[in-house]
Design a protein around this motif. Structure first.
Motif: not given
Lengths: 366, 101
Positions: A180-184, A313-325
């Motif tokens: 992806a362009s932003e990753d590049r 309260i809540g929990t979440g995981k980050l995807d490989h781009r650091g986005i709570l998904s």
């Protein structure tokens, strides 16, 4: 619950007796390898200190990564050494030069550890040099500080290997056609930084840029990385006037305090001073949200959130781009359960009501 | 790095150690609740306490994290520089690693 048993009490206030080398060096007294008095340790450190001319051969921490990767170091030896480490020390004066150390492989790490354990006693026994049994039929005598040199070189080799691995990972990722362009763009930026970033430059008081090498790859992140990220996020929040009194980013110590309180089932201010400080801060500024990292099952990082205004309260995981998904998973681990428990207990107390937590037991995914 | 920089609340109501009181007692508590008490001078670097604790529990000091008020203690910190008080607690955390999905 019974208070935890006191396992030990240690007095570190006693002043060490003055160290007179003549009383110990060459005396064949037993070297105090455990609880070594500071004065004796300092004297041994001075014996093992690299002379300035040789220390200057070790690259400084601010050398840019790309330059660091061009350096040549002695190779690490994987040879099995079965000789007694004590036999590697001699009362003879050193006979070799630094060129000898530059050209020969570094002894294996395990053997360097054995030499490190043995050097104190050898020094007390009057030894002045190290016998390198690997060459010249053991006739060479290298200075005692060669041990320091070998350990420093071993670290250089390992750290250079880590940075090379990081650079190679960047190259591989940039070669992927579907990037992806932003990753590049992010990878290009990281690659460019290697031309100016010191390979081990201090970052604040706790970390160095070497911690960043492990971020460029697929290796698991350590608590150092997570707290570095939290410090950065916290600084970014502090720079936003609109957020500074509404949102707080806590380091790993917060989740640890929650876990400790839940483990010991102590929720009073005396036993949970850090949580009490958070409570006071949250109330004083009318904080809206608190974000914090949590390590679960000793193999996974997730983000936690407490929304004080909405009582959630809540929990979440980050995807490989650091986005709570990812929403909160049904298989809650004990750490998250402990957070839930602590918050519920807190909310049941009068003081917790002042935090504007809701009356209902609600949990929000985010 | 200051507490504010780490996102931690500040301690406005700290009581400073009494002047002339050169030593303090510090409790080191592991995540399993085990406690080790240390008596240490205000001016002594806490690396001495960290090393003594690691030696006592038989672990590599680099594999243990020492936290005061939730913030990592650095090698050059002393009880005085951290404004520590008598009977304060240092929390011990083992090194944590993890990945994401």
């Amino acid at each position: 619950m019974a208070p935890p048993a006191v396992s030990a009490s240690v007095d570190l206030t006693a002043d060490d007796p003055p160290f007179n080398p003549a009383d110990f060096v060459g005396s064949k007294k037993k070297y105090p390898s455990s609880d070594t008095p500071a004065a004796i340790q300092a004297a041994l450190d001075a014996v093992l200190k690299l002379p300035a001319a040789h220390a200057s051969l070790i690259p400084g921490p601010n050398l840019p990564v790309t330059e660091f990767l061009k350096l040549s170091f002695p190779k690490k030896s994987n040879a099995l050494l079965f000789s007694d480490p004590a036999s590697w020390f001699s009362t003879d004066a050193p006979t070799t030069t630094v060129e000898c150390l530059l050209s020969r492989p570094i002894p294996p790490r395990a053997f360097l550890n054995d030499l490190t354990k043995a050097v104190g006693q050898a020094w007390f026994d009057g030894c002045m040099s190290i016998v390198d049994h690997r060459y010249n039929d053991g006739r060479d005598r290298v200075p005692l500080w060669a041990l320091t040199w070998w350990k420093a070189m071993e670290r250089m080799v390992d750290d250079q290997r880590m940075w090379r691995k990081s650079r190679d990972w960047l190259t591989t990722e940039l070669g992927k056609p579907d990037l992806a362009s932003e990753d590049r763009e992010a990878l290009d930026t990281a690659g460019s930084l290697l031309d100016t970033l010191g390979w081990d430059t201090k970052l604040g008081t706790t970390w160095t840029t070497f911690n960043l090498a492990m971020v460029l790859g697929a290796a698991w992140l350590t608590d150092d990385h997570i707290d570095m990220m939290m410090a950065d996020l916290s600084a970014r929040v502090a720079a936003e006037p609109a957020l500074v009194d509404k949102l707080l980013i806590a380091p790993l110590g917060f989740a640890m305090a929650i876990t400790n309180a839940a483990t010991s089932k102590t929720y009073n201010r005396e036993d949970s001073t850090l949580l009490a400080q958070y409570e006071e801060h949250i109330k004083n500024v009318g904080l809206a949200q608190l974000y914090f990292p949590v390590n679960v099952r000793a193999n996974h990082w997730i983000a936690g959130l407490v929304n004080f205004k909405e009582g959630l309260i809540g929990t979440g995981k980050l995807d490989h781009r650091g986005i709570l998904s990812s929403p909160r998973t049904p298989r809650l681990n004990s750490a998250i359960g402990q957070i839930d428990t602590a918050v519920k207990l807190s909310r049941s107390r009068k003081k917790a009501k002042e935090l504007d937590l809701g009356e209902e037991d609600t949990t929000q995914d985010f | 790095m200051s507490q504010e920089e780490q996102g931690l609340p500040t301690q406005d109501n700290d009581v400073k150690p009494e002047e002339g009181n050169n030593t303090i007692n510090i409790k080191v508590v592991s995540s399993t609740g085990e406690e080790v008490f240390f008596k240490i001078k205000q001016s002594t670097k806490l690396i001495k306490l960290q090393s003594a604790y690691a030696s006592k529990v038989g672990k590599d000091v680099n594999s243990i994290r020492f936290l005061y008020d939730g913030v990592r203690i650095n090698d050059d910190d002393t009880p005085a520089t951290l404004d520590m008080e008598d009977n304060d607690t240092i929390d011990v955390m083992v090194e944590q690693v993890g990945g994401t999905s």
